[in-house]
Design a protein around this motif. Structure first.
Motif, PDB file in Angstrom:
ATOM      1  N   ILE A 179       2.139  -2.148  -2.943  1.00 21.30           N
ATOM      2  CA  ILE A 179       0.841  -2.822  -3.043  1.00 21.30           C
ATOM      3  C   ILE A 179      -0.312  -1.818  -3.124  1.00 21.30           C
ATOM      4  CG2 ILE A 179      -0.755  -4.413  -1.921  1.00 21.30           C
ATOM      5  CD1 ILE A 179       1.623  -5.796  -0.645  1.00 21.30           C
ATOM      6  N   ILE A 180      -0.485  -0.995  -2.077  1.00 21.51           N
ATOM      7  CA  ILE A 180      -1.653  -0.115  -2.007  1.00 21.51           C
ATOM      8  C   ILE A 180      -1.587   0.978  -3.073  1.00 21.51           C
ATOM      9  CG2 ILE A 180      -2.958   1.452  -0.533  1.00 21.51           C
ATOM     10  CD1 ILE A 180      -1.946  -0.076   1.874  1.00 21.51           C
ATOM     11  N   GLY A 181      -0.458   1.699  -3.141  1.00 20.61           N
ATOM     12  CA  GLY A 181      -0.319   2.776  -4.107  1.00 20.61           C
ATOM     13  C   GLY A 181      -0.520   2.343  -5.547  1.00 20.61           C
ATOM     14  N   PRO A 182       0.197   1.309  -6.019  1.00 17.56           N
ATOM     15  CA  PRO A 182      -0.020   0.858  -7.404  1.00 17.56           C
ATOM     16  C   PRO A 182      -1.442   0.393  -7.679  1.00 17.56           C
ATOM     17  CG  PRO A 182       2.057   0.008  -6.555  1.00 17.56           C
ATOM     18  CD  PRO A 182       1.354   0.652  -5.396  1.00 17.56           C
ATOM     19  N   LYS A 183      -2.110  -0.217  -6.689  1.00 15.64           N
ATOM     20  CA  LYS A 183      -3.484  -0.669  -6.908  1.00 15.64           C
ATOM     21  C   LYS A 183      -4.431   0.509  -7.108  1.00 15.64           C
ATOM     22  CE  LYS A 183      -3.222  -5.193  -6.596  1.00 15.64           C
ATOM     23  NZ  LYS A 183      -3.663  -6.078  -7.701  1.00 15.64           N
ATOM     24  N   ILE A 184      -4.233   1.585  -6.342  1.00 17.27           N
ATOM     25  CA  ILE A 184      -5.133   2.734  -6.422  1.00 17.27           C
ATOM     26  C   ILE A 184      -4.738   3.678  -7.555  1.00 17.27           C
ATOM     27  CG2 ILE A 184      -5.964   4.768  -5.180  1.00 17.27           C
ATOM     28  CD1 ILE A 184      -5.692   3.232  -2.607  1.00 17.27           C
ATOM     29  N   LEU A 185      -3.466   4.025  -7.631  1.00 15.17           N
ATOM     30  CA  LEU A 185      -3.009   5.012  -8.603  1.00 15.17           C
ATOM     31  C   LEU A 185      -2.598   4.398  -9.929  1.00 15.17           C
ATOM     32  CD1 LEU A 185      -0.850   7.261  -6.249  1.00 15.17           C
ATOM     33  CD2 LEU A 185      -3.095   7.796  -7.172  1.00 15.17           C
ATOM     34  N   GLY A 186      -2.032   3.179  -9.863  1.00 15.08           N
ATOM     35  CA  GLY A 186      -1.474   2.610 -11.072  1.00 15.08           C
ATOM     36  C   GLY A 186      -0.325   3.476 -11.567  1.00 15.08           C
ATOM     37  N   ASN A 187      -0.137   3.521 -12.882  1.00 12.12           N
ATOM     38  CA  ASN A 187       0.874   4.411 -13.476  1.00 12.12           C
ATOM     39  C   ASN A 187       0.161   5.655 -13.985  1.00 12.12           C
ATOM     40  OD1 ASN A 187       3.327   5.333 -14.344  1.00 12.12           O
ATOM     41  ND2 ASN A 187       3.310   4.178 -16.244  1.00 12.12           N
ATOM     42  N   THR A 188      -0.443   6.417 -13.059  1.00 13.63           N
ATOM     43  CA  THR A 188      -1.301   7.532 -13.442  1.00 13.63           C
ATOM     44  C   THR A 188      -0.562   8.584 -14.245  1.00 13.63           C
ATOM     45  OG1 THR A 188      -2.538   7.164 -11.404  1.00 13.63           O
ATOM     46  CG2 THR A 188      -2.928   9.233 -12.554  1.00 13.63           C
ATOM     47  N   THR A 189       0.606   8.981 -13.782  1.00 13.57           N
ATOM     48  CA  THR A 189       1.312  10.080 -14.424  1.00 13.57           C
ATOM     49  C   THR A 189       2.176   9.627 -15.595  1.00 13.57           C
ATOM     50  OG1 THR A 189       3.160   9.880 -12.876  1.00 13.57           O
ATOM     51  CG2 THR A 189       1.353  11.334 -12.264  1.00 13.57           C
ATOM     52  N   GLY A 190       2.685   8.409 -15.555  1.00 10.56           N
ATOM     53  CA  GLY A 190       3.571   7.955 -16.615  1.00 10.56           C
ATOM     54  C   GLY A 190       4.948   8.577 -16.556  1.00 10.56           C
ATOM     55  N   LEU A 191       5.318   9.197 -15.442  1.00 10.15           N
ATOM     56  CA  LEU A 191       6.621   9.834 -15.307  1.00 10.15           C
ATOM     57  C   LEU A 191       7.600   8.899 -14.615  1.00 10.15           C
ATOM     58  CD1 LEU A 191       5.601  13.422 -14.103  1.00 10.15           C
ATOM     59  CD2 LEU A 191       6.275  12.750 -16.408  1.00 10.15           C
ATOM     60  N   TRP A 197      11.079   1.233  17.406  1.00 11.72           N
ATOM     61  CA  TRP A 197      10.127   0.301  16.811  1.00 11.72           C
ATOM     62  C   TRP A 197       9.189   1.013  15.840  1.00 11.72           C
ATOM     63  CZ3 TRP A 197      11.022  -4.627  16.907  1.00 11.72           C
ATOM     64  CH2 TRP A 197      11.728  -5.187  17.977  1.00 11.72           C
ATOM     65  N   PHE A 198       8.868   2.273  16.139  1.00  8.34           N
ATOM     66  CA  PHE A 198       7.994   3.026  15.241  1.00  8.34           C
ATOM     67  C   PHE A 198       8.679   3.278  13.897  1.00  8.34           C
ATOM     68  CE2 PHE A 198       6.582   7.141  13.531  1.00  8.34           C
ATOM     69  CZ  PHE A 198       5.243   6.849  13.335  1.00  8.34           C
ATOM     70  N   VAL A 199       9.979   3.542  13.916  1.00  5.45           N
ATOM     71  CA  VAL A 199      10.701   3.740  12.652  1.00  5.45           C
ATOM     72  C   VAL A 199      10.609   2.484  11.786  1.00  5.45           C
ATOM     73  CG1 VAL A 199      12.977   4.117  11.642  1.00  5.45           C
ATOM     74  CG2 VAL A 199      12.248   5.475  13.615  1.00  5.45           C
ATOM     75  N   LEU A 200      10.805   1.321  12.397  1.00  7.99           N
ATOM     76  CA  LEU A 200      10.672   0.066  11.646  1.00  7.99           C
ATOM     77  C   LEU A 200       9.248  -0.130  11.136  1.00  7.99           C
ATOM     78  CD1 LEU A 200      12.786  -2.316  13.937  1.00  7.99           C
ATOM     79  CD2 LEU A 200      13.490  -1.180  11.819  1.00  7.99           C
ATOM     80  N   PHE A 201       8.264   0.230  11.955  1.00  7.23           N
ATOM     81  CA  PHE A 201       6.870   0.102  11.548  1.00  7.23           C
ATOM     82  C   PHE A 201       6.557   1.005  10.356  1.00  7.23           C
ATOM     83  CE2 PHE A 201       2.570   1.957  12.005  1.00  7.23           C
ATOM     84  CZ  PHE A 201       1.826   0.830  11.677  1.00  7.23           C
ATOM     85  N   VAL A 202       7.066   2.234  10.365  1.00  9.74           N
ATOM     86  CA  VAL A 202       6.820   3.163   9.253  1.00  9.74           C
ATOM     87  C   VAL A 202       7.483   2.651   7.981  1.00  9.74           C
ATOM     88  CG1 VAL A 202       7.336   5.471   8.384  1.00  9.74           C
ATOM     89  CG2 VAL A 202       6.443   5.184  10.685  1.00  9.74           C
ATOM     90  N   LEU A 203       8.687   2.086   8.096  1.00 13.40           N
ATOM     91  CA  LEU A 203       9.356   1.531   6.919  1.00 13.40           C
ATOM     92  C   LEU A 203       8.523   0.400   6.307  1.00 13.40           C
ATOM     93  CD1 LEU A 203      13.079   1.443   8.127  1.00 13.40           C
ATOM     94  CD2 LEU A 203      12.038   3.008   6.481  1.00 13.40           C
ATOM     95  N   VAL A 204       8.003  -0.489   7.138  1.00  8.44           N
ATOM     96  CA  VAL A 204       7.155  -1.572   6.633  1.00  8.44           C
ATOM     97  C   VAL A 204       5.881  -1.012   6.008  1.00  8.44           C
ATOM     98  CG1 VAL A 204       5.811  -3.602   7.293  1.00  8.44           C
ATOM     99  CG2 VAL A 204       8.084  -3.236   8.282  1.00  8.44           C
ATOM    100  N   LEU A 205       5.277  -0.010   6.656  1.00  8.75           N
ATOM    101  CA  LEU A 205       4.040   0.587   6.153  1.00  8.75           C
ATOM    102  C   LEU A 205       4.259   1.264   4.805  1.00  8.75           C
ATOM    103  CD1 LEU A 205       1.068   1.200   6.826  1.00  8.75           C
ATOM    104  CD2 LEU A 205       1.840   3.331   7.881  1.00  8.75           C
ATOM    105  N   GLN A 206       5.372   1.968   4.652  1.00 12.90           N
ATOM    106  CA  GLN A 206       5.636   2.643   3.389  1.00 12.90           C
ATOM    107  C   GLN A 206       5.986   1.658   2.276  1.00 12.90           C
ATOM    108  OE1 GLN A 206       4.863   5.635   2.865  1.00 12.90           O
ATOM    109  NE2 GLN A 206       4.408   6.085   5.011  1.00 12.90           N
ATOM    110  N   GLN A 207       6.626   0.555   2.619  1.00 17.77           N
ATOM    111  CA  GLN A 207       6.855  -0.486   1.621  1.00 17.77           C
ATOM    112  C   GLN A 207       5.523  -1.099   1.164  1.00 17.77           C
ATOM    113  OE1 GLN A 207       9.705  -1.464   0.085  1.00 17.77           O
ATOM    114  NE2 GLN A 207      10.631   0.298   1.112  1.00 17.77           N
TER     115      GLN A 207
END
Length: 419
Positions: free
Chosen positions: A326-338, A311-321
């Protein structure tokens, strides 16, 4: 007097350029692969300057906090007291950093000790239960080889501990004490460098604007104005790249760690805080971080409860998605452009060179190198009147990491200087 053989000059220049390139390559190869003293000198110099490296890293990470506090104080303190504003902003910034570290240590360390202790006893208890269960299984009970291995392993872990201490541990005590002394010495050295680094960070934060102006004076005294302007623009780009990426990644990883702890507490996963710290810390590494953190965290839960590990593996997959979309693009955006390919390339390259630190700083560092190369390519195309090739390339491929139409005005062709 006219040159009688003007057609020879291009070939002569090409020969000289080729000879210079080969000579520099041989010298570089000699320094890197044959001159061992060069690497030792670099290591010695790095160890001497380590407090200043610590101080520079601390000051760079706290610089946004210091600028924010300074801007807030300017609303209430007159400009004529700017010396007081600078002192208060630096003092409050250092206090903020120390309080943050203290809070993290007081919250995390006791829970980590509890989790590790519980993990040890749980693993020992589960192994004993497994041995008892195996003794009552008919297939295993009738197999003398398997029974012998199980009983031998159990006896080694429980009853033969004293023998191991007397025969193995005590004769090696001198080496252990020596290793412990070296470890204590290393800890003291790191603590000393860290304390001096904090003092250096105070000076750097207090004089950060003066250092910037001094750097400009030195730069303009060495190179011509047009090159000084281009170098200044690239340094500002590197500052935005490193500052935005590293600070954003730290904030993103902290949020992921908190969300992981909340989720582990709700679903009652074992060692919730220890697992959340692993997930949060490894999430700083781009691309590979989620996989690096999920493997040991899953093994920790697997030792205590195999079903919850799934169940933890499934939880980590959902968390990373959630983090990746959502979270990463909101905070970082396209910071590096790579693109994803160059991110993977940067992590593998600099991770192989500098380990964990290389994985963290490799992406923004490669983004700066990529930007320099991109501007040089645009400069060469403009010099050769071939900018149409760039437009054709973008019309055909439309790579998201090559915003050359926007970058072309950003690095205009500098005017020709008079001899």
């Amino acid at each position: 007097m006219m040159d009688k053989k003007p057609h020879i000059k291009p070939y002569l220049y090409a020969m000289l350029a080729g000879f210079g390139a080969i000579s520099l390559s041989i010298i570089f190869f000699f320094l890197i692969y044959r001159f061992d003293g060069f690497g030792d000198a670099i290591s010695t110099l790095t160890s001497i300057l380590m407090p200043f490296i610590y101080g520079a890293v601390i000051a760079y990470l706290l610089k946004p906090v210091c600028n924010t506090i300074e801007g807030f104080l300017r609303r209430f303190i007159p400009e004529k007291m700017k010396g007081l504003i600078n002192v208060l902003s630096v003092a409050l910034t250092i206090l903020f950093g120390l309080l943050l570290i203290y809070a993290l240590v007081m919250m995390i360390v006791p829970q980590l000790i509890t989790s590790v202790t519980s993990l040890y006893y749980t693993a020992q208890r589960n192994f004993a239960k497994f041995v008892q269960w195996a003794n009552h299984v008919e297939f295993i009970e009738n197999n003398e080889t398997i029974m012998s291995l199980l009983n031998s392993a159990y006896d080694t872990m429980t009853t033969n501990l004293d023998t191991w201490i007397k025969n193995t541990l005590l004769p090696s005590m001198q080496n252990i004490v020596s290793g412990a002394a070296i470890g204590v010495l290393n800890v003291v050295t790191v603590a000393k460098n860290l304390i001096i680094g904090i003092i250096v960070a105070v000076y750097m934060l207090a004089s950060r604007k003066r250092f910037v102006q001094q750097g400009k004076l030195v730069l303009h005294s060495i190179v011509r104005p047009r090159w000084a302007q281009l170098i200044t623009e690239e340094v500002k780009y590197a500052d935005r790249m490193f500052g935005g990426f590293i600070n954003g990644k730290i904030m993103d990883s902290a949020i992921i760690g908190v969300l992981c702890y909340i989720g582990c507490s709700i679903f009652k996963f074992p060692s919730a805080l220890l697992v959340s710290v692993i997930i949060g810390v490894t999430n700083i590494i781009p691309f590979f971080g989620p996989f690096i953190g999920a493997i040991p965290a899953t093994l920790l839960i697997l030792i205590q409860d195999p079903i919850k590990a799934l169940w933890f593996v499934l939880f980590v997959l959902v968390l990373q998605q959630l983090d990746g979309n959502i979270i990463g693009p909101k905070i970082l955006g396209n910071t590096t452009g790579l693109s994803s390919f160059w991110v993977l390339f940067a992590i593998l390259l600099f991770g192989g060179l500098w380990g964990f630190v290389g994985m963290v700083v490799g992406v923004p560092l490669f983004a700066v190198i990529y930007d320099v190369i991109k501007k040089l390519v645009i400069h060469g195309l403009r010099r050769n009147d071939e900018l149409d090739l760039l437009s054709t390339y973008h019309d055909k491929f439309g790579d998201p990491d090559d915003d050359a139409p926007a970058a072309a005005p950003a690095a205009p062709e500098p005017p020709a200087e008079k001899p």
